[in-house]
Design a protein around this motif. Structure first.
Motif, PDB file in Angstrom:
ATOM      1  N   GLU A  71       0.806  -1.206   0.000  1.00 55.68           N
ATOM      2  CA  GLU A  71       0.000   0.000   0.000  1.00 55.68           C
ATOM      3  C   GLU A  71       0.846   1.265   0.000  1.00 55.68           C
ATOM      4  O   GLU A  71       0.358   2.343  -0.274  1.00 55.68           O
ATOM      5  N   ASN A  72       2.113   1.128   0.314  1.00 54.32           N
ATOM      6  CA  ASN A  72       3.037   2.256   0.254  1.00 54.32           C
ATOM      7  C   ASN A  72       4.282   1.777  -0.483  1.00 54.32           C
ATOM      8  O   ASN A  72       5.107   1.072   0.086  1.00 54.32           O
ATOM      9  N   GLY A  73       4.426   2.143  -1.742  1.00 58.82           N
ATOM     10  CA  GLY A  73       5.543   1.693  -2.553  1.00 58.82           C
ATOM     11  C   GLY A  73       6.889   2.237  -2.104  1.00 58.82           C
ATOM     12  O   GLY A  73       7.927   1.775  -2.542  1.00 58.82           O
ATOM     13  N   ARG A  74       6.873   3.224  -1.200  1.00 59.71           N
ATOM     14  CA  ARG A  74       8.133   3.789  -0.709  1.00 59.71           C
ATOM     15  C   ARG A  74       8.810   2.896   0.320  1.00 59.71           C
ATOM     16  O   ARG A  74      10.010   3.007   0.527  1.00 59.71           O
ATOM     17  N   VAL A  75       8.039   2.019   0.982  1.00 60.83           N
ATOM     18  CA  VAL A  75       8.602   1.155   2.021  1.00 60.83           C
ATOM     19  C   VAL A  75       7.970  -0.232   1.898  1.00 60.83           C
ATOM     20  O   VAL A  75       6.925  -0.492   2.480  1.00 60.83           O
ATOM     21  N   VAL A  76       8.617  -1.108   1.142  1.00 59.38           N
ATOM     22  CA  VAL A  76       8.104  -2.464   0.939  1.00 59.38           C
ATOM     23  C   VAL A  76       9.066  -3.443   1.617  1.00 59.38           C
ATOM     24  O   VAL A  76      10.217  -3.571   1.210  1.00 59.38           O
ATOM     25  N   PRO A  77       8.607  -4.139   2.675  1.00 60.52           N
ATOM     26  CA  PRO A  77       9.495  -5.096   3.352  1.00 60.52           C
ATOM     27  C   PRO A  77       9.669  -6.360   2.513  1.00 60.52           C
ATOM     28  O   PRO A  77       8.697  -6.939   2.032  1.00 60.52           O
ATOM     29  N   VAL A  78      10.922  -6.763   2.330  1.00 57.92           N
ATOM     30  CA  VAL A  78      11.242  -7.925   1.510  1.00 57.92           C
ATOM     31  C   VAL A  78      12.306  -8.747   2.209  1.00 57.92           C
ATOM     32  O   VAL A  78      13.252  -8.193   2.773  1.00 57.92           O
ATOM     33  N   SER A  79      12.158 -10.067   2.184  1.00 54.93           N
ATOM     34  CA  SER A  79      13.250 -10.931   2.637  1.00 54.93           C
ATOM     35  C   SER A  79      13.460 -12.018   1.592  1.00 54.93           C
ATOM     36  O   SER A  79      12.536 -12.427   0.897  1.00 54.93           O
ATOM     37  N   ILE A  80      14.722 -12.435   1.480  1.00 52.30           N
ATOM     38  CA  ILE A  80      15.108 -13.442   0.502  1.00 52.30           C
ATOM     39  C   ILE A  80      15.790 -14.576   1.253  1.00 52.30           C
ATOM     40  O   ILE A  80      16.677 -14.332   2.070  1.00 52.30           O
ATOM     41  N   ASN A  81      15.373 -15.804   0.995  1.00 56.81           N
ATOM     42  CA  ASN A  81      16.004 -16.991   1.559  1.00 56.81           C
ATOM     43  C   ASN A  81      16.695 -17.733   0.423  1.00 56.81           C
ATOM     44  O   ASN A  81      16.071 -18.030  -0.595  1.00 56.81           O
ATOM     45  N   VAL A  82      17.980 -18.006   0.605  1.00 55.63           N
ATOM     46  CA  VAL A  82      18.761 -18.685  -0.429  1.00 55.63           C
ATOM     47  C   VAL A  82      19.295 -19.991   0.152  1.00 55.63           C
ATOM     48  O   VAL A  82      20.082 -19.975   1.089  1.00 55.63           O
ATOM     49  N   GLY A  83      18.864 -21.103  -0.397  1.00 53.79           N
ATOM     50  CA  GLY A  83      19.280 -22.414   0.072  1.00 53.79           C
ATOM     51  C   GLY A  83      20.385 -23.011  -0.787  1.00 53.79           C
ATOM     52  O   GLY A  83      20.270 -24.131  -1.251  1.00 53.79           O
ATOM     53  N   THR A 117      15.328  -6.510   3.873  1.00 50.53           N
ATOM     54  CA  THR A 117      15.470  -5.063   3.775  1.00 50.53           C
ATOM     55  C   THR A 117      14.115  -4.462   3.421  1.00 50.53           C
ATOM     56  O   THR A 117      13.139  -5.180   3.239  1.00 50.53           O
ATOM     57  N   ARG A 118      14.080  -3.178   3.325  1.00 53.67           N
ATOM     58  CA  ARG A 118      12.896  -2.467   2.840  1.00 53.67           C
ATOM     59  C   ARG A 118      13.303  -1.767   1.559  1.00 53.67           C
ATOM     60  O   ARG A 118      14.355  -1.138   1.510  1.00 53.67           O
ATOM     61  N   ILE A 119      12.471  -1.889   0.547  1.00 53.05           N
ATOM     62  CA  ILE A 119      12.822  -1.341  -0.750  1.00 53.05           C
ATOM     63  C   ILE A 119      11.772  -0.352  -1.225  1.00 53.05           C
ATOM     64  O   ILE A 119      10.675  -0.275  -0.661  1.00 53.05           O
ATOM     65  N   LYS A 120      12.101   0.380  -2.265  1.00 48.50           N
ATOM     66  CA  LYS A 120      11.177   1.316  -2.885  1.00 48.50           C
ATOM     67  C   LYS A 120      10.769   0.751  -4.239  1.00 48.50           C
ATOM     68  O   LYS A 120      11.612   0.341  -5.028  1.00 48.50           O
TER      69      LYS A 120
END
Length: 154
Positions: A71-83, A117-120
């Motif tokens: 809902e706010n493109g300025r602060v999008v929480p993202v996590s990546i898991n790499v196996g 991280t949080r991305i835009k």
């Protein structure tokens, strides 16, 4: 800017400057900036600037955790898991952003890594992760993240 905040920032900058010029703090400890990769306009160009012309291998060992709707493109929480094993670098890209490369995480041969991280995000787009591990370049895409304007959910 408040006086205390200004003085704290000035002291930090002065300390870094003294440390670098006196040899106490090596210049290599300061973050490097992959300028060429951040100046690209496509995911493939950013990948080539970071990892060279190597072929990307699709894998399901890379997974994402991100909201379906931001809902706010300025602060999008993202996590990546790499196996994967022997991970050297993880790059996160948003193809629909003007500059697709959002961030990179540099590792020293780690295995099974999770980063967040949080991305835009400028508009609705999938996420693309490019991972260098074991001397190869792997990639995966997330499902599309819908960015709403004004936070109205539509």
């Amino acid at each position: 800017m408040k006086r205390r905040e200004f003085n704290r920032k000035l002291a930090t900058i002065t300390g870094l400057g003294v440390g670098v010029t006196s040899g106490l703090l090596p210049v290599s400890t300061l973050a490097s900036w992959p300028t060429a990769a951040f100046d690209t306009e496509t995911v493939n160009d950013a990948k080539n600037a970071l990892f060279g012309e190597s072929e990307m291998i699709e894998t399901d060992a890379i997974t994402f955790k991100a909201p379906d709707i931001a809902e706010n493109g300025r602060v999008v929480p993202v996590s990546i898991n790499v196996g994967l094993n022997n991970i050297q670098e993880i790059a996160l890209m948003v193809p629909e952003n003007p500059a697709p490369l959002v961030t990179t995480f540099v590792m020293s041969d780690q295995s099974n890594v999770s980063v967040g991280t949080r991305i835009k995000m400028g508009k609705t787009s999938p996420l693309v992760a490019v991972v260098k591990a074991d001397g190869k370049v792997y990639t995966a895409s997330s499902k599309e993240i819908k960015v709403t304007i004004g936070g109205c959910g539509g």
